[in-house]
Write a protein that holds these residues in place. Structure first.
Motif, short mmCIF file in Angstrom:
data_model
loop_
_atom_site.label_atom_id
_atom_site.label_comp_id
_atom_site.label_asym_id
_atom_site.label_seq_id
_atom_site.Cartn_x
_atom_site.Cartn_y
_atom_site.Cartn_z
N PHE A 50 0.84 -1.20 0.00
CA PHE A 50 0.00 0.00 0.00
C PHE A 50 0.87 1.25 0.00
N PHE A 51 0.28 2.34 -0.51
CA PHE A 51 0.90 3.66 -0.39
C PHE A 51 0.59 4.22 0.99
N CYS A 52 1.54 4.91 1.58
CA CYS A 52 1.30 5.64 2.83
C CYS A 52 0.97 7.08 2.46
N ASP A 53 -0.24 7.55 2.80
CA ASP A 53 -0.70 8.89 2.41
C ASP A 53 -0.26 9.96 3.38
N ASN A 54 0.51 9.61 4.41
CA ASN A 54 1.00 10.62 5.36
C ASN A 54 2.29 11.20 4.81
N PRO A 55 2.31 12.49 4.45
CA PRO A 55 3.54 13.06 3.87
C PRO A 55 4.70 13.13 4.87
N ASP A 56 4.41 13.11 6.16
CA ASP A 56 5.48 13.19 7.16
C ASP A 56 6.09 11.84 7.49
N CYS A 57 5.52 10.76 6.95
CA CYS A 57 6.04 9.42 7.26
C CYS A 57 7.23 9.11 6.36
N ALA A 58 8.22 8.46 6.92
CA ALA A 58 9.41 8.10 6.15
C ALA A 58 9.12 6.98 5.16
N LYS A 59 8.08 6.22 5.38
CA LYS A 59 7.74 5.12 4.49
C LYS A 59 6.80 5.62 3.39
N LYS A 60 7.14 5.38 2.15
CA LYS A 60 6.28 5.73 1.03
C LYS A 60 5.30 4.60 0.72
N THR A 61 5.79 3.37 0.84
CA THR A 61 4.93 2.20 0.66
C THR A 61 5.22 1.22 1.79
N PHE A 62 4.28 0.33 2.01
CA PHE A 62 4.46 -0.69 3.04
C PHE A 62 3.64 -1.91 2.67
N ALA A 63 4.10 -3.09 3.19
CA ALA A 63 3.40 -4.35 2.94
C ALA A 63 2.43 -4.61 4.09
N GLU A 64 1.28 -5.12 3.74
CA GLU A 64 0.28 -5.43 4.76
C GLU A 64 0.69 -6.69 5.52
N GLN A 65 0.30 -6.73 6.79
CA GLN A 65 0.51 -7.89 7.65
C GLN A 65 -0.83 -8.39 8.14
N VAL A 66 -0.98 -9.70 8.16
CA VAL A 66 -2.22 -10.33 8.63
C VAL A 66 -2.06 -10.65 10.11
N ASP A 67 -2.98 -10.15 10.92
CA ASP A 67 -2.92 -10.35 12.36
C ASP A 67 -2.95 -11.84 12.69
N ARG A 68 -2.04 -12.25 13.58
CA ARG A 68 -1.88 -13.63 14.06
C ARG A 68 -1.48 -14.61 12.96
N LEU A 69 -1.03 -14.08 11.83
CA LEU A 69 -0.58 -14.96 10.75
C LEU A 69 0.82 -14.62 10.28
N THR A 70 1.08 -13.33 10.01
CA THR A 70 2.38 -12.93 9.46
C THR A 70 3.03 -11.88 10.35
N PHE A 71 4.32 -11.72 10.16
CA PHE A 71 5.09 -10.65 10.79
C PHE A 71 6.17 -10.23 9.80
N ARG A 72 6.75 -9.07 10.00
CA ARG A 72 7.69 -8.50 9.02
C ARG A 72 8.88 -9.42 8.81
N TYR A 73 9.21 -9.67 7.58
CA TYR A 73 10.34 -10.48 7.15
C TYR A 73 10.23 -11.93 7.60
N GLY A 74 9.08 -12.35 8.07
CA GLY A 74 8.93 -13.70 8.57
C GLY A 74 8.62 -14.70 7.46
N ARG A 75 9.23 -15.86 7.53
CA ARG A 75 8.96 -16.94 6.58
C ARG A 75 8.20 -18.08 7.25
#
Length: 526
Positions: A81-106
């Motif tokens: 997704f695009f981050c619509d907050n202009p003050d955020c350092a992230k321009k895009t980010f990947a969605e995470q599914v609660d209780r299923l995924t975590f960042r960089y997790g395999r």
């Protein structure tokens, strides 16, 4: 997929309720689930802004817990997704599914938690073997990395802190374990057991109310230096153990009093041969006379008898002329040996209960005997044959048994044990005095009558038993903590149990675990 199959799958995998399952297939020995995310929006991990503008799609493969003993993998299509907050350092980010995924997790969150618990409980190599049986193969180093990534919880406010030492390497390197005595959970591990390290830890945690410890001087000094005036409680088991150590020294000094007096041994006759007793010499003459006379009566000549019996002609003539065998026998003088002057002494010592040939040989060697041990052993065997079985006196009670009779609960002892202790005390006044004082202290300890400690210390100071006086002087040096230990219900049982558990954790790493890894397993694998 059908609606019923989808509902069944979501019932088996609750963490898949936020995604839509497209298919499930079995490929080889693994189960493959294909799914896509269905959430209309996602939250930015940088600024927590909710965004619904999709940037792109990509696929992730997640290992999950096994199904019916088969490896399971989830092919999940996720969105960026695009981050619509202009003050955020992230321009895009990947969605995470609660209780299923975590960042960089395999792996899924569920499998990650399972492997973390396996690693905490078993370590690397043993955890790897178990993971293979659970159809979630993972290497030992990976399991240890999972442990190192876990966060150690902060130390809570402690009402009572328990502390004791344990060995990293037996007899060489030691650490210290700190326990919350209310929850019996470890709160921290120190790299050594010095007073400086413990004092620094107390300065960093001023909320500790009371310290429960053993009799070690380092922990007492560290507690006083870290928080001057903090209440300290000495563990009752260690107090009783110190008393038992002193009693053991006392009883050992009077070991000779443990042996009950033995009656005078009955005199033992030294085996001698009677004059008319049949000996090999007499038997030989009698048999030879009988054979010669039988052949001579049959009319055989001296030469024929000599050839048949293999005897000399002169010998045959002598036996043929003798009317009886007794006329050919002559009394032989008794033979003497180097052992003869010492036979009465050996018989007396054998009657007293000593049947060790080497010990007896050494004793008579000091009396002038120059022979060997085998001769002594042969004579002892002869004594046993002529005098029958010898009654062996019962062995004296062991020092450890006497100490256990003294400090143990009298109601839990047998009548024989109480009588044996009474007999020992009757033979030694110093053991009797030590028994009286030790039982008095044990009663104070079990009833937690700390207010009676002063009277007991006065009696111990006037005692003639030096070990009891030494024990009492040690109590005076730590009087406040000892009085608290004999009054309050606190004890270090939970700490000792944690030390036992640490031994198991160390052995799972075969002694190669670093302090950081061992500390995490101690604190997290409870």
């Amino acid at each position: 997929m059908g609606d019923q199959a989808a509902e069944l799958l979501k019932a088996l995998f609750p963490h898949l309720r936020q995604v839509m399952v497209n298919s499930i297939a079995r490929i080889g020995k693994s189960v493959r689930i294909t799914a896509i995310c269905t959430a209309p929006a996602a939250c930015c991990p940088g600024c927590d802004t909710v965004s619904a503008r999709v940037h792109s799609h990509y696929g992730r493969r997640l290992a999950d817990t096994a199904v019916a003993g088969q490896e399971t993998a989830i092919d999940l299509e996720v969105r960026r997704f695009f981050c619509d907050n202009p003050d955020c350092a992230k321009k895009t980010f990947a969605e995470q599914v609660d209780r299923l995924t975590f960042r960089y997790g395999r792996r899924t969150v569920t499998l990650q938690r399972v492997l973390e618990q396996v690693a905490l409980a078993l370590g690397g190599q043993a955890g790897q073997r178990l993971a293979e049986r659970l159809a979630v193969p993972v290497s030992g180093p990976t399991l240890l990395r999972l442990v190192r990534r876990l966060e150690i919880p902060a130390v809570p406010e402690l009402t009572v802190l328990g502390i004791d030492e344990f060995a990293f390497r037996r007899g060489r390197r030691f650490g210290a374990i700190l326990i919350d005595m209310d929850s019996h959970r470890p709160v921290d591990v120190l790299p050594d057991h010095t007073a400086d390290t413990f004092a620094e830890w107390l300065r960093q945690h001023p909320h500790v109310g009371t310290v429960c410890r053993d009799r070690g001087g380092a922990f007492a000094e560290g507690a006083e230096r870290g928080q001057p005036g903090i209440p300290q409680v000495a563990d009752r088991w260690h107090l009783l153990h110190n008393l038992a150590t002193g009693l053991e020294k006392t009883v050992t000094r009077h070991r000779s009093c443990l042996k009950p007096p033995q009656p005078e041994p009955e005199p033992v006759a030294t085996p001698t041969r009677a004059s008319g007793e049949e000996t090999p010499y007499r038997r030989k003459i009698r048999e030879r006379h009988r054979d010669v006379q039988a052949l001579f009566q049959r009319g055989l000549t001296i030469d024929a008898i000599s050839a048949r019996l293999g005897l000399d002609r002169k010998t045959v003539r002598k036996y043929a002329k003798a009317p009886t065998a007794a006329s050919l026998m002559r009394e032989r003088p008794g033979r003497s040996s180097a052992l003869t002057p010492h036979k009465q002494y050996l018989a007396h010592r054998w009657a007293e209960g000593c049947d060790n040939a080497q010990i007896l040989r050494d004793e008579i060697a000091a009396r002038g005997y120059l022979g060997c041990r085998k001769s002594v052993r042969r004579f002892l065997n002869t004594l046993a044959q002529h005098n029958g079985p010898r009654s062996v006196p019962p062995p004296p009670p062991a020092v450890a048994d006497v100490v256990r009779w003294i400090i143990g609960r009298p109601e839990n002892q047998s009548d024989q044990a109480r009588q044996d202790l009474k007999d020992v005390c009757g033979r030694c006044s110093e053991i009797a005095e030590a028994c009286r004082l030790a039982r008095g202290f044990a009663t104070i300890l079990r009833r937690r009558d700390g207010h009676r400690l002063g009277d007991w210390l006065a009696q111990a100071d006037a005692s003639q038993v030096k070990e009891i006086r030494t024990f009492a002087n040690g109590l005076l040096k730590d009087l406040a903590a000892v009085t608290a230990g004999l009054t309050l219900p606190l004890n270090s049982g939970a700490v000792e149990g944690s030390v036992t558990r640490i031994k198991l954790l160390k052995r799972q790493h075969y002694g190669r675990a670093s302090f950081g890894l061992l500390r995490r397993r101690i604190l997290l694998a409870h």
